[in-house]
Design an enzyme around this catalytic site. Structure first.
Site, PDB file in Angstrom:
ATOM      1  N   HIS A 126       0.838  -1.209   0.000  1.00  0.00           N
ATOM      2  CA  HIS A 126       0.000   0.000   0.000  1.00  0.00           C
ATOM      3  C   HIS A 126       0.871   1.256   0.000  1.00  0.00           C
ATOM      4  CE1 HIS A 126      -3.873  -1.780   0.367  1.00  0.00           C
ATOM      5  NE2 HIS A 126      -3.831  -2.111   1.631  1.00  0.00           N
ATOM      6  N   TYR A 215     -10.343   1.194 -10.611  1.00  0.00           N
ATOM      7  CA  TYR A 215     -11.415   0.259 -10.215  1.00  0.00           C
ATOM      8  C   TYR A 215     -12.615   0.390 -11.142  1.00  0.00           C
ATOM      9  CZ  TYR A 215     -14.803  -1.886  -6.930  1.00  0.00           C
ATOM     10  OH  TYR A 215     -15.758  -2.676  -6.338  1.00  0.00           O
ATOM     11  N   ARG A 282     -17.760  -6.087   0.562  1.00  0.00           N
ATOM     12  CA  ARG A 282     -18.927  -5.401   1.122  1.00  0.00           C
ATOM     13  C   ARG A 282     -20.001  -5.267   0.054  1.00  0.00           C
ATOM     14  NH1 ARG A 282     -20.984  -0.155   1.675  1.00  0.00           N
ATOM     15  NH2 ARG A 282     -19.455   0.517   0.145  1.00  0.00           N
TER      16      ARG A 282
HETATM   17  P1  PAP Z   1      -7.635  -3.537   1.031  1.00  0.00           P
HETATM   18  O1  PAP Z   1      -6.942  -2.439   0.312  1.00  0.00           O
HETATM   19  O2  PAP Z   1      -7.750  -3.309   2.493  1.00  0.00           O
HETATM   20  O3  PAP Z   1      -7.107  -4.893   0.698  1.00  0.00           O
HETATM   21  P2  PAP Z   1      -9.632  -3.581  -0.977  1.00  0.00           P
HETATM   22  O4  PAP Z   1      -9.733  -4.980  -1.439  1.00  0.00           O
HETATM   23  O5  PAP Z   1      -8.853  -2.656  -1.805  1.00  0.00           O
HETATM   24  O6  PAP Z   1      -9.149  -3.537   0.524  1.00  0.00           O
HETATM   25  O7  PAP Z   1     -11.049  -2.922  -0.874  1.00  0.00           O
HETATM   26  C1  PAP Z   1     -12.214  -3.577  -0.634  1.00  0.00           C
HETATM   27  C2  PAP Z   1     -13.221  -3.011  -1.599  1.00  0.00           C
HETATM   28  O8  PAP Z   1     -13.132  -3.736  -2.838  1.00  0.00           O
HETATM   29  C3  PAP Z   1     -14.618  -3.200  -1.096  1.00  0.00           C
HETATM   30  O9  PAP Z   1     -15.377  -2.141  -1.670  1.00  0.00           O
HETATM   31  P3  PAP Z   1     -16.764  -1.621  -1.048  1.00  0.00           P
HETATM   32  O10 PAP Z   1     -16.533  -1.357   0.402  1.00  0.00           O
HETATM   33  O11 PAP Z   1     -17.103  -0.383  -1.815  1.00  0.00           O
HETATM   34  O12 PAP Z   1     -17.750  -2.711  -1.273  1.00  0.00           O
HETATM   35  C4  PAP Z   1     -14.964  -4.551  -1.685  1.00  0.00           C
HETATM   36  O13 PAP Z   1     -16.330  -4.819  -1.727  1.00  0.00           O
HETATM   37  C5  PAP Z   1     -14.362  -4.414  -3.059  1.00  0.00           C
HETATM   38  N1  PAP Z   1     -14.099  -5.708  -3.684  1.00  0.00           N
HETATM   39  C6  PAP Z   1     -13.535  -6.794  -3.108  1.00  0.00           C
HETATM   40  N2  PAP Z   1     -13.453  -7.791  -3.984  1.00  0.00           N
HETATM   41  C7  PAP Z   1     -13.979  -7.347  -5.146  1.00  0.00           C
HETATM   42  C8  PAP Z   1     -14.183  -7.935  -6.432  1.00  0.00           C
HETATM   43  N3  PAP Z   1     -13.845  -9.169  -6.671  1.00  0.00           N
HETATM   44  N4  PAP Z   1     -14.761  -7.180  -7.374  1.00  0.00           N
HETATM   45  C9  PAP Z   1     -15.116  -5.894  -7.139  1.00  0.00           C
HETATM   46  N5  PAP Z   1     -14.953  -5.279  -5.946  1.00  0.00           N
HETATM   47  C10 PAP Z   1     -14.390  -6.003  -4.949  1.00  0.00           C
END
Ligand code: PAP
Length: 318
Positions: A126, A215, A282
């Site tokens: 990060h 994203y 989420r």
């Molecule tokens: P991190 O940096 O702490 O690892 P990270 O995975 O970047 O976290 O962020 C999680 C976000 O990515 C969440 O977004 P939201 O809170 O707006 O829902 C999560 O839902 C989303 N996310 C995780 N996996 C996927 C996926 N396979 N496709 C799309 N979005 C995803």
């Protein structure tokens, strides 16, 4: 969260703040870091030895790190595991693609064995571009950067902190005060604009070294982006693979709906039992911010983005 802080004497002079969820933040070289991670970040900056074949995934937290880990792992290992045998079905993506600091930390960290990682190594971080291990710039390794519009990033962070309560005893700040801190750039690995612009400029300077992804673009056309990722990683899909639908299979395997509903991601923890697996999945949408931010807050952020990204060429679909 309990973790030994091993800071140098001079570090007493660094500026410190309490983050909106109670985490201790420290300002180092212009960026805010969770204080508990700074020793291992600095140790890996000095001691990690990049290989030319390494792929480093760099992200602003909550911009799709988990998704990118799943995608790159699947792309790199597609010749080893059929999609229905993928380790992703049994392990959270963060277990399969750990952070560099989980291998090369400081002496008090419980470290993962680096020698067990097969080539091409996929590792993640990060940290801002300027804080990456020094060996990354000297080697031919590649960086894949992923970021997300800051409005959704903030909302995602807000929920993540509320669900994980990293500092158990802390009373978190209210929503508006949290947003204010975020807009001031006071957030782990922030300010977000400096983080994004650092990698954006590195990408403009050397697009073969740094792939810059958003994203929102992945959400819009995942198949195109999975092909782009594979090409950048040096393992493009063959015509035969494309014909057989391998790109679509990987996209589906790594999709939000699929990963979220796997037993492994509904239960369990990562990062020494601190972060719940299910909190990484989420809602997975673009534009969820509109359900939470007032029009004044959204306006403030849009203005901030205009100012901070002005002249950079960096824009976001929000
Ligand atoms: P991190 O940096 O702490 O690892 P990270 O995975 O970047 O976290 O962020 C999680 C976000 O990515 C969440 O977004 P939201 O809170 O707006 O829902 C999560 O839902 C989303 N996310 C995780 N996996 C996927 C996926 N396979 N496709 C799309 N979005 C995803």
């Amino acid at each position: 969260m309990e973790k030994k802080h091993v800071l140098d004497n001079d570090d007493e002079l660094l500026e410190r703040r309490t983050g909106w969820d109670g985490q201790h933040l420290v300002n180092y070289e212009g960026f805010w870091f969770p204080e508990m991670f700074l020793p291992s970040i600095r140790s890996s900056r000095n001691n990690f030895v990049a290989k030319n074949t390494d792929i480093i995934l760099a992200t602003v937290p909550k911009s799709g790190t988990t998704w990118l880990k799943a995608l790159t792992f699947s792309v790199a290992n597609r010749g080893i595991y059929a999609v229905d045998q993928s380790p992703l079905l049994k392990s959270n993506p963060h277990k399969l693609v750990p952070f560099i600091q989980e291998y090369i930390g400081d002496e008090h960290d419980k470290l993962l064995p680096m020698e067990n990682v097969s080539d091409p190594r996929i590792l993640s971080s990060h940290v801002p571009f300027v804080m990456l291990p020094y060996s990354v710039a000297k080697s031919e390794c590649k960086i894949i950067y992923l970021c997300r519009n800051p409005l959704d990033q903030f909302i995602s962070l807000h929920h993540f902190f509320a669900s994980n309560k990293i500092e158990k005893e802390a009373v978190p700040l209210g929503f508006e005060e949290s947003f204010d801190m975020f807009c001031q750039g006071i957030i782990g690995f922030g300010p977000f604009w400096e983080h994004m612009i650092g990698y954006w400029n590195a990408h403009l300077e050397n697009p073969k070294k740094v792939l810059f992804l958003k994203y929102e673009d992945l959400k819009e056309d995942i198949v195109l982006n999975v092909k782009k990722i594979a090409e950048f990683m040096g393992c493009p899909f063959s015509e035969e693979e494309v014909g057989k639908g391998v790109v679509e299979e990987i996209s589906k395997l790594c999709s939000f709906g699929n990963l979220k509903n796997l037993e492994v991601n509904k239960n369990g923890y990562v990062m020494d039992g601190v972060l719940k697996n299910n909190t990484f999945f989420r809602k997975g949408e673009v534009g969820d911010w509109a359900n939470y931010l007032s029009s004044e807050m959204a306006e403030r952020m849009k203005k901030l983005m205009e100012i901070k990204f002005e002249g950079s060429g960096l824009t976001f679909k929000i």
